[in-house]
Design a protein around this motif. Structure first.
Motif, mmCIF file in Angstrom:
data_model
loop_
_atom_site.group_PDB
_atom_site.id
_atom_site.type_symbol
_atom_site.label_atom_id
_atom_site.label_comp_id
_atom_site.label_asym_id
_atom_site.label_seq_id
_atom_site.Cartn_x
_atom_site.Cartn_y
_atom_site.Cartn_z
ATOM 1 N N UNK A 22 0.841 -1.205 0.000
ATOM 2 C CA UNK A 22 0.000 0.000 0.000
ATOM 3 C C UNK A 22 0.877 1.256 0.000
ATOM 4 N N UNK A 23 1.928 1.243 0.802
ATOM 5 C CA UNK A 23 2.858 2.370 0.825
ATOM 6 C C UNK A 23 3.521 2.567 -0.529
ATOM 7 N N UNK A 24 3.911 1.484 -1.185
ATOM 8 C CA UNK A 24 4.534 1.575 -2.503
ATOM 9 C C UNK A 24 3.573 2.185 -3.520
ATOM 10 N N UNK A 46 3.400 28.555 -4.978
ATOM 11 C CA UNK A 46 4.352 29.242 -4.108
ATOM 12 C C UNK A 46 5.087 28.358 -3.120
ATOM 13 N N UNK A 47 5.125 27.087 -3.352
ATOM 14 C CA UNK A 47 5.836 26.174 -2.450
ATOM 15 C C UNK A 47 7.197 25.804 -3.012
ATOM 16 N N UNK A 48 7.609 24.603 -2.730
ATOM 17 C CA UNK A 48 8.872 24.085 -3.255
ATOM 18 C C UNK A 48 8.740 23.852 -4.763
ATOM 19 N N UNK A 49 9.877 23.821 -5.430
ATOM 20 C CA UNK A 49 9.842 23.643 -6.879
ATOM 21 C C UNK A 49 9.701 22.164 -7.262
ATOM 22 N N UNK A 50 9.564 21.938 -8.552
ATOM 23 C CA UNK A 50 9.318 20.588 -9.057
ATOM 24 C C UNK A 50 10.476 19.647 -8.754
ATOM 25 N N UNK A 51 11.718 20.123 -8.898
ATOM 26 C CA UNK A 51 12.864 19.237 -8.677
ATOM 27 C C UNK A 51 12.911 18.740 -7.232
ATOM 28 N N UNK A 52 12.532 19.575 -6.282
ATOM 29 C CA UNK A 52 12.496 19.168 -4.879
ATOM 30 C C UNK A 52 11.547 17.990 -4.692
ATOM 31 N N UNK A 53 10.329 18.118 -5.229
ATOM 32 C CA UNK A 53 9.338 17.056 -5.058
ATOM 33 C C UNK A 53 9.669 15.819 -5.887
ATOM 34 N N UNK A 54 10.319 16.003 -7.032
ATOM 35 C CA UNK A 54 10.732 14.843 -7.824
ATOM 36 C C UNK A 54 11.780 14.025 -7.081
ATOM 37 N N UNK A 55 12.741 14.707 -6.478
ATOM 38 C CA UNK A 55 13.779 13.993 -5.722
ATOM 39 C C UNK A 55 13.164 13.289 -4.517
ATOM 40 N N UNK A 56 12.335 14.012 -3.758
ATOM 41 C CA UNK A 56 11.752 13.435 -2.548
ATOM 42 C C UNK A 56 10.846 12.248 -2.856
ATOM 43 N N UNK A 57 9.949 12.406 -3.814
ATOM 44 C CA UNK A 57 9.029 11.306 -4.123
ATOM 45 C C UNK A 57 9.749 10.170 -4.852
ATOM 46 N N UNK A 58 10.793 10.494 -5.619
ATOM 47 C CA UNK A 58 11.578 9.445 -6.281
ATOM 48 C C UNK A 58 12.330 8.582 -5.284
ATOM 49 N N UNK A 59 12.948 9.217 -4.300
ATOM 50 C CA UNK A 59 13.644 8.456 -3.249
ATOM 51 C C UNK A 59 12.635 7.638 -2.447
ATOM 52 N N UNK A 60 11.470 8.233 -2.171
ATOM 53 C CA UNK A 60 10.434 7.499 -1.432
ATOM 54 C C UNK A 60 9.977 6.268 -2.208
ATOM 55 N N UNK A 61 9.790 6.417 -3.513
ATOM 56 C CA UNK A 61 9.378 5.269 -4.328
ATOM 57 C C UNK A 61 10.473 4.198 -4.359
ATOM 58 N N UNK A 62 11.731 4.613 -4.433
ATOM 59 C CA UNK A 62 12.838 3.644 -4.429
ATOM 60 C C UNK A 62 12.888 2.889 -3.106
ATOM 61 N N UNK A 64 10.352 2.357 -1.177
ATOM 62 C CA UNK A 64 9.195 1.466 -1.193
ATOM 63 C C UNK A 64 9.436 0.209 -2.001
ATOM 64 N N UNK A 65 10.077 0.351 -3.147
ATOM 65 C CA UNK A 65 10.391 -0.815 -3.976
ATOM 66 C C UNK A 65 11.341 -1.746 -3.230
ATOM 67 N N UNK A 66 12.368 -1.181 -2.616
ATOM 68 C CA UNK A 66 13.315 -2.009 -1.855
ATOM 69 C C UNK A 66 12.626 -2.716 -0.685
ATOM 70 N N UNK A 67 11.702 -2.031 -0.024
ATOM 71 C CA UNK A 67 10.983 -2.647 1.088
ATOM 72 C C UNK A 67 10.121 -3.810 0.650
ATOM 73 N N UNK A 68 9.454 -3.655 -0.484
ATOM 74 C CA UNK A 68 8.591 -4.733 -0.972
ATOM 75 C C UNK A 68 9.437 -5.897 -1.486
ATOM 76 N N UNK A 77 12.164 3.207 7.464
ATOM 77 C CA UNK A 77 12.353 3.956 6.230
ATOM 78 C C UNK A 77 11.127 3.865 5.328
ATOM 79 N N UNK A 78 10.470 2.730 5.329
ATOM 80 C CA UNK A 78 9.242 2.581 4.554
ATOM 81 C C UNK A 78 8.140 3.479 5.072
ATOM 82 N N UNK A 79 8.049 3.584 6.385
ATOM 83 C CA UNK A 79 7.055 4.481 6.981
ATOM 84 C C UNK A 79 7.362 5.926 6.643
#
Length: 102
Positions: A22-24, A46-62, A64-68, A77-79
């Motif tokens: 579900x987290x993944x 007016x928040x953070x830029x796209x690259x910030x969220x791409x890096x954060x969500x990309x690392x989170x997805x990685x 998640x994949x490793x956890x599964x 780390x999965x949480x």
């Protein structure tokens, strides 16, 4: 090991595996949504830029994949990765509104 104890451990193991999946799903959803958005959408709210969220969500997805794939379930780390995805989905994504097709 007694049968009730074995059943409880089996249930616990499957519960954490399901939570990791579900987290993944949340993490991949957040990453793909951030990928689809234009940099102007992020600047408009007016928040953070796209690259910030791409890096954060990309690392989170990685994570998640490793956890599964490891079969270990969520873990700390999965949480944390699921929390990052939820923050994106509940914050910037909601402020930007629906993504338009380009």
């Amino acid at each position: 090991m007694s049968a009730p104890m074995h059943l409880a451990l089996t249930f616990d193991d499957w519960l954490f595996r399901i939570l990791a999946i579900v987290g993944l799903v949340l993490e991949v959803w957040a990453f793909l949504d951030a990928l689809r958005r234009s940099p102007g959408d992020f600047a408009r709210i007016g928040g953070r830029d796209k690259s910030f969220w791409m890096i954060l969500t990309g690392v989170a997805a990685a994570v998640g994949v490793l956890g599964v794939l490891s079969g270990g379930g969520m873990g700390m780390f999965g949480l944390l990765a699921a929390c990052v995805a939820c923050v994106y989905l509940a914050g910037p994504r909601q402020e930007m509104g629906p993504a338009t097709r380009r």
